[in-house]
Write a protein that holds these residues in place. Structure first.
Motif, PDB file in Angstrom:
ATOM      1  N   ALA A 624       0.827  -1.214   0.000  1.00 40.99           N
ATOM      2  CA  ALA A 624       0.000   0.000   0.000  1.00 40.99           C
ATOM      3  C   ALA A 624       0.858   1.260   0.000  1.00 40.99           C
ATOM      4  N   ASN A 625       2.181   1.125   0.109  1.00 40.98           N
ATOM      5  CA  ASN A 625       3.069   2.288   0.055  1.00 40.98           C
ATOM      6  C   ASN A 625       3.130   2.790  -1.382  1.00 40.98           C
ATOM      7  N   ALA A 626       2.520   3.950  -1.637  1.00 35.78           N
ATOM      8  CA  ALA A 626       2.372   4.425  -3.011  1.00 35.78           C
ATOM      9  C   ALA A 626       3.279   5.594  -3.351  1.00 35.78           C
ATOM     10  N   MET A 627       4.163   5.999  -2.441  1.00 32.72           N
ATOM     11  CA  MET A 627       5.057   7.114  -2.720  1.00 32.72           C
ATOM     12  C   MET A 627       6.087   6.710  -3.774  1.00 32.72           C
ATOM     13  N   ILE A 643       3.598  -3.462  -7.358  1.00 25.35           N
ATOM     14  CA  ILE A 643       2.149  -3.289  -7.507  1.00 25.35           C
ATOM     15  C   ILE A 643       1.631  -2.531  -6.286  1.00 25.35           C
ATOM     16  N   VAL A 644       0.910  -1.452  -6.543  1.00 23.86           N
ATOM     17  CA  VAL A 644       0.362  -0.635  -5.460  1.00 23.86           C
ATOM     18  C   VAL A 644      -1.075  -1.075  -5.188  1.00 23.86           C
ATOM     19  N   LYS A 645      -1.376  -1.325  -3.900  1.00 31.21           N
ATOM     20  CA  LYS A 645      -2.746  -1.652  -3.501  1.00 31.21           C
ATOM     21  C   LYS A 645      -3.604  -0.385  -3.534  1.00 31.21           C
ATOM     22  N   PRO A 646      -4.898  -0.484  -3.888  1.00 32.72           N
ATOM     23  CA  PRO A 646      -5.607  -1.685  -4.324  1.00 32.72           C
ATOM     24  C   PRO A 646      -5.193  -2.119  -5.724  1.00 32.72           C
ATOM     25  N   ILE A 647      -5.194  -3.424  -5.976  1.00 26.60           N
ATOM     26  CA  ILE A 647      -4.665  -3.936  -7.231  1.00 26.60           C
ATOM     27  C   ILE A 647      -5.691  -3.794  -8.350  1.00 26.60           C
ATOM     28  N   ASP A 648      -5.169  -3.644  -9.564  1.00 26.19           N
ATOM     29  CA  ASP A 648      -5.980  -3.711 -10.773  1.00 26.19           C
ATOM     30  C   ASP A 648      -5.939  -5.167 -11.237  1.00 26.19           C
ATOM     31  N   VAL A 649      -7.069  -5.872 -11.170  1.00 26.10           N
ATOM     32  CA  VAL A 649      -7.087  -7.316 -11.401  1.00 26.10           C
ATOM     33  C   VAL A 649      -6.574  -7.663 -12.797  1.00 26.10           C
TER      34      VAL A 649
END
Length: 662
Positions: A624-627, A643-649
């Protein structure tokens, strides 16, 4: 206790500031009024005692002066007439004249039944206030040698009546004052609560809308006005910083996107070559290790029953001269038991060999599930009855479930799962069979037991040859290869199998087959030419290890990967356990959460790179760390992707296909 604590005790913490101010103002005013009234009443009570005492003293003086002649002539009748004049005063309950040398000269009591109204001896001169009366003793000198003492007892009805009137007035004043204070407090508190409420509403609006251009309105030049100014200054600074941050973020994203595209174009060919080499090397190592491990376990499993056969055979040979039929029968039973176990082991090894070599012949046809289950239950019920296990079929006959598979092999699979569910169940437990159609045109069957369950960390080992998970010495018969064959047969017929288990509650095995149509002429075909599996023989599933401490996140990925039946997902909730599993099962791909309890994901990645057996396994960060700084740091360390949460399926599956299934 401080002053703030004292006046905040009765204030409800969750009330509005307007109500708090009104309560505080009213409480302060009413407390002050009560104290003032109490002081006035106390003062009046003291003054009343002094006045009443002085009044009774003057009455005593008058009685003494009028009684001098009667006392000198010892005329008690006249003295009684004089003292009886006090009866005209209704507040006086008793009186007496004491002569120092003779005691009581004359006395009277309004209540003749009272025994303690007249003291036997006078007290010292003065007034004495009791609970319901005021007593006065007054000394009077007739001459140098003669002294008298006048005693008067008065009730306090007048004081009590006065106090009642004061209390009524006090209650009326309190209610009137409370009403007036409430009206004034309601109006005056707005000068304080109004700006504060406006400031709070402005702050709430800024927080909800994320609009830092909103400003609070200043209404005064006092401390509240200064607070509003500082709040607006803070919003100005935040607004400027937010704008700069967005601008810098956009610029950095574009730069990273351009640079990432360039780097990927440069290393695509190189990475593909490296992955092919690594995959070939890993496959060769896996095949070699699997062969060695299989031979080792096979040797152990064959020697165990053989030891019993040879041992008891030798005992029979040595026992030829002794007449002990019970002992010989026991030896023969043990030899037969070991022989049957050895035969079962050999048959299952042959089945496994046929599956591995691709020579297993299958007759794929439409099979009515309920009919097949009835046949299986007839075979399994005797074993269940010996352990008081209840076995039930919970598939309604109206379902008419039909699967496309080999009837004999499906029967073999169900018998293996049901016999395990019975053998490893608790006494008086239960086993149930269920089934239903899925949304993907398949039939899912399930076998559920009430046994002790299987720990999560051991579930991956369950389908390995000769793996009994510590039940080798339990006394329960088994070869340790049945579930391996079950899994291979299910996959060979185009199906899948997986397990859900919880320690202490039991286990459920799910097997899924293509939906079929009943036919009258089954057709035998080779496993490598089944029309139901256009892709040919199913390869051994690829393994993905997901190091994640959040069960919900793991369940999401598991559900996503259901769409890739060729993949098997394993979970580790701690980095240390993930390192152990990675070295043990050599997964084809590792998803690594960054924020893990104890060792974090970055440290775990470093440990993977240090070991020869795990350094070449592709690792993808899933966090979830998106920086941008977090992403750059991970990619710089050598992660395959981030991959940044939330994931793109959709993108997630594309990434998995590229790294594992390509």
């Amino acid at each position: 206790m401080g002053c703030e604590e004292i006046y905040l005790i009765p204030v409800v913490k969750n009330e509005t500031i307007q109500k708090k101010l009104i309560r505080i103002i009213m409480a302060s005013s009413l407390v002050a009024l009560l104290l003032a009234c109490a002081a006035f009443m106390g003062f009046d009570l003291i003054m009343f005692k002094k006045i009443k005492t002085r009044e009774l003293m003057m009455t005593a003086d008058l009685i003494a002066e009028n009684s001098i002649a009667a006392i000198e002539f010892d005329d008690s009748e006249t003295g009684l007439q004089i003292i009886s004049t006090l009866k005209a005063n209704p507040s006086i309950e008793a009186a007496a004249i004491y002569v120092k040398s003779r005691g009581v000269f004359v006395s009277f009591k309004r209540d003749t039944s009272s025994k303690d109204a007249i003291p036997e001896k006078p007290l010292q001169e003065g007034g004495y206030l009791e609970s319901n009366s005021l007593k006065v003793f007054r000394e009077f000198n007739i001459n140098a040698n003669s002294q008298i003492m006048v005693y008067i007892k008065s009730n306090l009805r007048e004081i009590i009546q006065t106090l009642k009137q004061y209390l009524l007035i006090l209650v009326a004043v309190l209610f009137g004052s409370a009403f007036i204070v409430y009206i004034l407090a309601t109006r005056l508190q707005r000068r304080i609560s109004g700006p504060i409420t406006h400031l709070a509403e402005t702050a709430e609006r800024v927080a909800e809308e994320k609009n830092y251009s909103i400003r609070a309105t200043k209404s005064s030049d006092d401390e509240l006005g200064s607070l509003v100014e500082r709040f607006n200054d803070m919003l100005v600074q935040i607004q400027h910083q937010d704008a700069e941050l967005h601008e810098a973020h956009d610029v950095m994203e574009k730069q990273v996107e351009v640079r990432t595209r360039e780097l990927r174009q440069e290393i695509d060919v190189r990475r593909k070559t490296e992955e092919d080499l690594i995959s070939a090397k890993e496959e060769a190592e896996k095949a070699n290790n699997a062969k060695s491990e299989f031979l080792s376990r096979m040797s152990h499993e064959l020697r165990t029953p053989m030891n019993a056969i040879l041992g008891f055979g030798q005992l029979l040979k040595m026992d030829t001269k002794e007449d002990n039929p019970e002992s010989r029968k026991n030896f023969v039973d043990q030899i037969l038991k070991a022989g049957n176990h050895l035969l079962e082991l050999i048959n299952e090894v042959l089945d496994l060999s046929r599956i591995e070599s691709g020579t297993m012949t299958l007759s794929i046809e439409g099979i009515a599930v309920n009919d097949l289950i009835e046949e299986v239950l007839v075979l399994i019920n005797p074993l269940a009855e010996t352990r008081n296990i209840d076995v039930s079929n919970r598939i309604p006959e109206s379902e008419n479930l039909v699967i496309q598979a080999d009837r004999t092999r499906v029967k073999q699979i169900l018998l293996n799962l049901l016999s395990n569910a019975v053998k490893y169940n608790k006494e008086y437990g239960s086993v149930s069979l269920g089934g239903f159609k899925t949304d993907e045109d398949t039939i899912r069957l399930q076998v559920t037991d009430t046994g002790k369950g299987i720990p999560l960390e051991k579930q991956m080992e369950l389908f390995e040859p000769f793996q009994r998970l510590g039940e080798e010495n339990s006394g329960i018969e088994g070869t340790g290869i049945g579930l391996t064959i079950t899994k291979r047969l299910v996959e060979l017929m185009g199906g899948s199998i997986h397990l859900e288990s919880e320690e202490g509650k039991g286990s459920t095995f799910f097997i899924e087959f293509p939906q079929g149509i009943l036919t009258t002429t089954p057709r035998g075909i080779k496993s490598d030419s089944m029309p139901e599996n256009p892709e040919g023989d199913l390869p051994v599933p690829k393994v993905i290890l997901y190091v994640e401490d959040n069960p919900a996140n793991f369940e999401l990925v598991r559900q996503v990967l259901v769409k890739r039946p060729k993949l098997s997902l394993v979970n580790a909730t701690q980095a240390e356990k993930g390192l152990e599993l990675a070295e043990k099962i050599r997964p084809d791909l590792i998803f690594m959460d960054i924020n893990l309890p104890g060792m974090d994901g970055l440290e775990a990645f470093k440990e993977l790179q240090k070991k020869e057996s795990t350094k070449d396994i592709p690792v993808v960060a899933l966090s979830a760390n998106a920086m941008d700084s977090d992403i750059s740091k991970a990619m710089g360390m050598g992660f395959k992707d981030y991959i940044v949460k939330p994931i793109d399926v959709k993108n997630f599956l594309n990434l998995v296909d590229g790294l594992v299934l390509s």
